[in-house]
Every structure is written in structure tokens, then in C-alpha cells.
Design a protein around this motif. Sequence first.
Motif, PDB file in Angstrom:
ATOM      1  N   GLU A  15      -6.871  -0.189  -3.195  1.00  0.00           N
ATOM      2  CA  GLU A  15      -6.533  -0.986  -4.375  1.00  0.00           C
ATOM      3  C   GLU A  15      -6.870  -0.230  -5.651  1.00  0.00           C
ATOM      4  N   ARG A  16      -8.026   0.437  -5.675  1.00  0.00           N
ATOM      5  CA  ARG A  16      -8.397   1.221  -6.858  1.00  0.00           C
ATOM      6  C   ARG A  16      -7.389   2.339  -7.098  1.00  0.00           C
ATOM      7  N   ALA A  17      -6.983   2.999  -6.022  1.00  0.00           N
ATOM      8  CA  ALA A  17      -5.983   4.066  -6.163  1.00  0.00           C
ATOM      9  C   ALA A  17      -4.669   3.505  -6.683  1.00  0.00           C
ATOM     10  N   TRP A  64      -0.195   2.984   5.587  1.00  0.00           N
ATOM     11  CA  TRP A  64      -0.762   4.327   5.690  1.00  0.00           C
ATOM     12  C   TRP A  64      -1.511   4.697   4.414  1.00  0.00           C
ATOM     13  N   VAL A  65      -2.524   5.545   4.574  1.00  0.00           N
ATOM     14  CA  VAL A  65      -3.270   6.051   3.427  1.00  0.00           C
ATOM     15  C   VAL A  65      -3.471   7.557   3.572  1.00  0.00           C
ATOM     16  N   ASP A  74     -13.795   5.514   1.147  1.00  0.00           N
ATOM     17  CA  ASP A  74     -13.856   5.478  -0.309  1.00  0.00           C
ATOM     18  C   ASP A  74     -12.984   6.544  -0.960  1.00  0.00           C
ATOM     19  N   GLY A  75     -12.370   7.409  -0.161  1.00  0.00           N
ATOM     20  CA  GLY A  75     -11.647   8.537  -0.725  1.00  0.00           C
ATOM     21  C   GLY A  75     -10.144   8.435  -0.681  1.00  0.00           C
ATOM     22  N   VAL A  76      -9.589   7.239  -0.724  1.00  0.00           N
ATOM     23  CA  VAL A  76      -8.131   7.075  -0.687  1.00  0.00           C
ATOM     24  C   VAL A  76      -7.516   7.626  -1.973  1.00  0.00           C
ATOM     25  N   VAL A  77      -6.559   8.541  -1.826  1.00  0.00           N
ATOM     26  CA  VAL A  77      -5.868   9.113  -2.986  1.00  0.00           C
ATOM     27  C   VAL A  77      -4.367   8.818  -2.949  1.00  0.00           C
ATOM     28  N   GLY A  78      -3.889   8.249  -1.856  1.00  0.00           N
ATOM     29  CA  GLY A  78      -2.475   7.905  -1.752  1.00  0.00           C
ATOM     30  C   GLY A  78      -2.289   6.788  -0.748  1.00  0.00           C
ATOM     31  N   GLY A  95       2.313   5.206  -3.599  1.00  0.00           N
ATOM     32  CA  GLY A  95       1.889   6.000  -4.747  1.00  0.00           C
ATOM     33  C   GLY A  95       0.810   7.003  -4.373  1.00  0.00           C
ATOM     34  N   VAL A  96       0.614   7.960  -5.260  1.00  0.00           N
ATOM     35  CA  VAL A  96      -0.412   8.994  -5.114  1.00  0.00           C
ATOM     36  C   VAL A  96      -1.122   9.123  -6.454  1.00  0.00           C
ATOM     37  N   LEU A  97      -2.449   9.213  -6.436  1.00  0.00           N
ATOM     38  CA  LEU A  97      -3.216   9.360  -7.670  1.00  0.00           C
ATOM     39  C   LEU A  97      -2.693  10.518  -8.509  1.00  0.00           C
TER      40      LEU A  97
END
Length: 210
Positions: A15-17, A64-65, A74-78, A95-97
Motif C-alpha cells: 500500500e505504501r508503494a 504479485w509484488v 517491508d521492501g515492496v517496490v512494485g 506500478g513500480v516506485l
Amino acid sequence: MRVRLMCADDLASAERASALTFLDAERSTRRVSEPEVEPRSAVASKQWIDRTRFSLSVDPGGCWVAVEEGTGADGVVGFAMSQNRGGLWYLATYGVLPGHQAQGIGKRLMDAVLAHADGRPGIFSSSVHAGATRRYRLAGFSLHPQMRMAGTVDRSTLPAVDGLREGRAGDFAWMARLDRQLRGAGHGPDHGYMLGAMRLAVSRDMTKPG
């Protein structure tokens, strides 16, 4: 970077990403005449998590993440959340950070959710972000225009709308038939989830279902 199926422990980080990714995209495409883009509210963040948790429970193979190695959940970037409903596939969000774009992560996520689609025709609503639209075109999708309007509605000019009533679970069967007629597949369990999260209004005249 590892691309893997999403699990419940990823929800907060995903969600943060998502919030950061779409905030950046909306700010970069904002027109001068439009209001400043605000960060996602706490209420909207909870809604995103609740909706994604529902998707995980119904069709986890479509969620998928992308996670940086060694960072855990804690390291989801996409992220790419898709769902199969009968013979139709839809992409709910993707999306991707910003700091991790143009590194092939988006392609890997898209490949994963398209494999889950298993040849079904697909639908989604795209942002105007150039990277997103490029990725969709490279994946073989045809893009159709949408219209976005901003301003204040003069409600005194709106015609009165009648012939409607509050919807209920007993309407799901004919709603599913209408879904199949109009878009080729039903919403399946989504109707039940949406009834609990939003308002459902339906036509009283069943010769004009909607």
C-alpha cells in the motif's frame, strides 16, 4: 530483486508503494488548472488494503509484488494486482516506485499477471503516465481514450432521476447475467464485497435492468 506472489504480510508495504507511486504519477501529469495533488488519506489507505486483501482471498494467483532481496515484506517496490473472473481478466492496479522504474521490474510483474490470465481477454484503466502506457502497448494491449473533466457541477441543471431503488444481495443473479451480456463475464464474488463497501442502486423496472 525478487518478483513473487503476494501474501498478507505484504499488504502494508504494498500500500505504501502504491501511494507513493501514484502520488508521483499524478503530480507529474497534473494540469496547472487542477488542484494540487494530495497524499493518500488514512481512510483511502485502509480501503486499498481491505480491497487487496479481498483479492488475495478470492484469486491469490493474480497478486504479485517485487521485493528487494533481504528486506522481507517491508521492501515492496512494485506491485501488480489482477483477477480472473470467468473468461475475463482484469488488472486492478500496477506500478513500480519511481526510484526503481526503467529497470525491468515492471515487465517482470506484467509477465507474471499475464501468465495468470492464461489467454483470457483483459481490461483495465490506465493512468496517462508514459511508462505505464508504454508497458501496456509492449504487452500487446490496444489503448482507448478516456475523458477526464474537472470543475464544479451546477446541480440545479441536473434532471431528476427516478425509477431506482436500493440494491441487495437478491439482485446479484440478474446483475451477473447483465455482466456476461455486456462485458462477457460476471463480477462473481465482487458484488458481495462491493455491497458491503459501497452503495448499490438498481433499476426498479426489470425490463430496463441496470
